[in-house]
Write a protein that holds these residues in place. Structure first.
Motif, mmCIF file in Angstrom:
data_model
loop_
_atom_site.group_PDB
_atom_site.id
_atom_site.type_symbol
_atom_site.label_atom_id
_atom_site.label_comp_id
_atom_site.label_asym_id
_atom_site.label_seq_id
_atom_site.Cartn_x
_atom_site.Cartn_y
_atom_site.Cartn_z
ATOM 1 N N ASP A 76 3.670 3.936 -1.351
ATOM 2 C CA ASP A 76 2.474 4.731 -1.069
ATOM 3 C C ASP A 76 1.202 3.906 -1.236
ATOM 4 O O ASP A 76 0.258 4.029 -0.451
ATOM 5 N N ALA A 77 1.164 3.064 -2.276
ATOM 6 C CA ALA A 77 -0.017 2.232 -2.502
ATOM 7 C C ALA A 77 -0.222 1.257 -1.349
ATOM 8 O O ALA A 77 -1.360 0.998 -0.928
ATOM 9 N N GLN A 78 0.869 0.717 -0.830
ATOM 10 C CA GLN A 78 0.770 -0.185 0.314
ATOM 11 C C GLN A 78 0.206 0.545 1.527
ATOM 12 O O GLN A 78 -0.646 0.014 2.257
ATOM 13 N N VAL A 79 0.679 1.769 1.746
ATOM 14 C CA VAL A 79 0.184 2.550 2.891
ATOM 15 C C VAL A 79 -1.301 2.848 2.724
ATOM 16 O O VAL A 79 -2.086 2.713 3.678
ATOM 17 N N ARG A 80 -1.701 3.242 1.525
ATOM 18 C CA ARG A 80 -3.123 3.544 1.293
ATOM 19 C C ARG A 80 -3.991 2.321 1.560
ATOM 20 O O ARG A 80 -5.071 2.435 2.142
ATOM 21 N N ALA A 81 -3.510 1.146 1.137
ATOM 22 C CA ALA A 81 -4.288 -0.071 1.358
ATOM 23 C C ALA A 81 -4.412 -0.381 2.847
ATOM 24 O O ALA A 81 -5.485 -0.776 3.328
ATOM 25 N N MET A 82 -3.326 -0.183 3.581
ATOM 26 C CA MET A 82 -3.353 -0.480 5.021
ATOM 27 C C MET A 82 -4.065 0.589 5.830
ATOM 28 O O MET A 82 -4.328 0.405 7.018
ATOM 29 N N GLN A 83 -4.396 1.721 5.176
ATOM 30 C CA GLN A 83 -5.141 2.779 5.862
ATOM 31 C C GLN A 83 -6.557 2.927 5.305
ATOM 32 O O GLN A 83 -7.288 3.819 5.720
ATOM 33 N N PRO B 154 -10.497 1.112 4.217
ATOM 34 C CA PRO B 154 -11.520 0.435 5.018
ATOM 35 C C PRO B 154 -10.991 -0.877 5.599
ATOM 36 O O PRO B 154 -10.413 -1.689 4.875
ATOM 37 N N ASN B 155 -11.148 -1.048 6.897
ATOM 38 C CA ASN B 155 -10.659 -2.235 7.610
ATOM 39 C C ASN B 155 -9.144 -2.413 7.480
ATOM 40 O O ASN B 155 -8.628 -3.525 7.595
ATOM 41 N N GLY B 156 -8.425 -1.337 7.249
ATOM 42 C CA GLY B 156 -6.978 -1.392 7.087
ATOM 43 C C GLY B 156 -6.271 -1.837 8.352
ATOM 44 O O GLY B 156 -6.687 -1.516 9.474
ATOM 45 N N ALA B 157 -5.183 -2.568 8.170
ATOM 46 C CA ALA B 157 -4.455 -3.132 9.305
ATOM 47 C C ALA B 157 -3.875 -2.074 10.227
ATOM 48 O O ALA B 157 -3.686 -2.319 11.425
ATOM 49 N N LEU B 158 -3.587 -0.882 9.710
ATOM 50 C CA LEU B 158 -2.967 0.160 10.525
ATOM 51 C C LEU B 158 -3.970 1.049 11.257
ATOM 52 O O LEU B 158 -3.588 1.821 12.137
ATOM 53 N N ASN B 159 -5.229 0.942 10.900
ATOM 54 C CA ASN B 159 -6.216 1.880 11.434
ATOM 55 C C ASN B 159 -6.329 1.882 12.959
ATOM 56 O O ASN B 159 -6.379 2.960 13.568
ATOM 57 N N PRO B 160 -6.367 0.728 13.621
ATOM 58 C CA PRO B 160 -6.493 0.768 15.090
ATOM 59 C C PRO B 160 -5.331 1.497 15.761
ATOM 60 O O PRO B 160 -5.545 2.299 16.684
ATOM 61 N N ALA B 161 -4.097 1.240 15.301
ATOM 62 C CA ALA B 161 -2.942 1.888 15.912
ATOM 63 C C ALA B 161 -2.938 3.389 15.638
ATOM 64 O O ALA B 161 -2.592 4.195 16.506
ATOM 65 N N PRO C 291 7.380 0.133 9.875
ATOM 66 C CA PRO C 291 7.587 -1.317 10.067
ATOM 67 C C PRO C 291 6.604 -2.170 9.248
ATOM 68 O O PRO C 291 6.977 -3.224 8.720
ATOM 69 N N ALA C 292 5.371 -1.695 9.150
ATOM 70 C CA ALA C 292 4.371 -2.441 8.385
ATOM 71 C C ALA C 292 4.725 -2.459 6.899
ATOM 72 O O ALA C 292 4.587 -3.484 6.222
ATOM 73 N N VAL C 293 5.200 -1.330 6.387
ATOM 74 C CA VAL C 293 5.620 -1.274 4.986
ATOM 75 C C VAL C 293 6.833 -2.181 4.781
ATOM 76 O O VAL C 293 6.958 -2.852 3.744
ATOM 77 N N GLY C 294 7.721 -2.221 5.760
ATOM 78 C CA GLY C 294 8.897 -3.080 5.676
ATOM 79 C C GLY C 294 8.516 -4.551 5.539
ATOM 80 O O GLY C 294 9.152 -5.299 4.780
#
Length: 216
Positions: free
Chosen positions: A44-51, A53-60, A99-102
């Motif tokens: 969950d912490a990884q997902v929060r970080a990627m979502q 500010p400027n998170g890697a998953l935000n554009p998708a 996939p990103a969490v993986g």
């Protein structure tokens, strides 16, 4: 979370999967494992970080769900309303996130390859099939009345939301039956931490025994 592929290296850490239903105290128990020296991968912490500010998953995520992100990253409330009761949209979100969490998990495994134990903190371990890729499943549980009191005390939580979450999670009774180890959080924090410390010692012995048998 989808499947977790075990490492092929015989000297790999013993992988613990930590799970528990909402309000059972899983995050508190995970912190206790960390204090006991066990490296923790918090999905969950990884997902929060990627979502964030400027998170890697935000554009998708924005492309799939227009209006669900902003300067602070993903608007979790807005996104939740979009996918809350739509299985297809939820699956589309999971196809972006998992996939990103993986990839993050694989990096964590590589960084902690020499540790005797590592722990994956995964709320939906059974629901996503991740239990098949861990060596031991630890379930965190507490009496239903304590669980309900904890959850309804959360900001923005309602009885309706709580019941919906329970409906999509594997029932606590089933989790308990499928667990290799159980941590009871219906007790004091000190009693809970004592359970964790004892379990960590036991699992370290198991890891050492397994390593020695593989070397002979």
């Amino acid at each position: 979370m989808t499947d977790i592929a075990p490492q092929s290296d015989q000297t790999r850490p013993l992988i613990i999967g930590l799970t528990g239903s909402i309000g059972m105290g899983k995050s508190t128990v995970a912190a206790m494992f960390e204090r006991a020296g066990v490296p923790i991968f918090d999905a969950d912490a990884q997902v929060r970080a990627m979502q964030g500010p400027n998170g890697a998953l935000n554009p998708a995520i924005e492309a799939a769900f227009p209006g669900s992100t902003g300067p602070q990253g993903v608007d979790r409330e807005a996104l939740g309303k979009i996918v809350f009761a739509d299985k297809q949209k939820l699956a589309a979100l999971e196809a972006i996130v998992h996939p990103a969490v993986g990839e993050k998990r694989a990096q964590f495994l590589a960084e902690n390859a020499a540790a005797p134990l590592i722990l994956f903190d995964i709320p939906l371990l059974f629901e996503g099939g991740g239990h098949a890729g861990v060596d031991a499943v630890v379930v965190v549980s507490a009496p239903a009345d304590i669980q309900r009191e904890r959850v309804l005390a959360r900001p923005g939580m309602t009885a309706e939301k709580f019941e919906h979450i329970l409906g999509i999670q594997t029932p606590d009774a089933e989790k308990r039956e499928r667990a290799d180890h159980l941590i009871d959080t219906g007790k004091t924090l000190a009693e809970t931490e004592a359970q964790v410390s004892q379990l960590v010692e036991e699992l370290r012995r198991d890891a050492l025994t397994a390593s020695q048998s593989e070397q002979t």
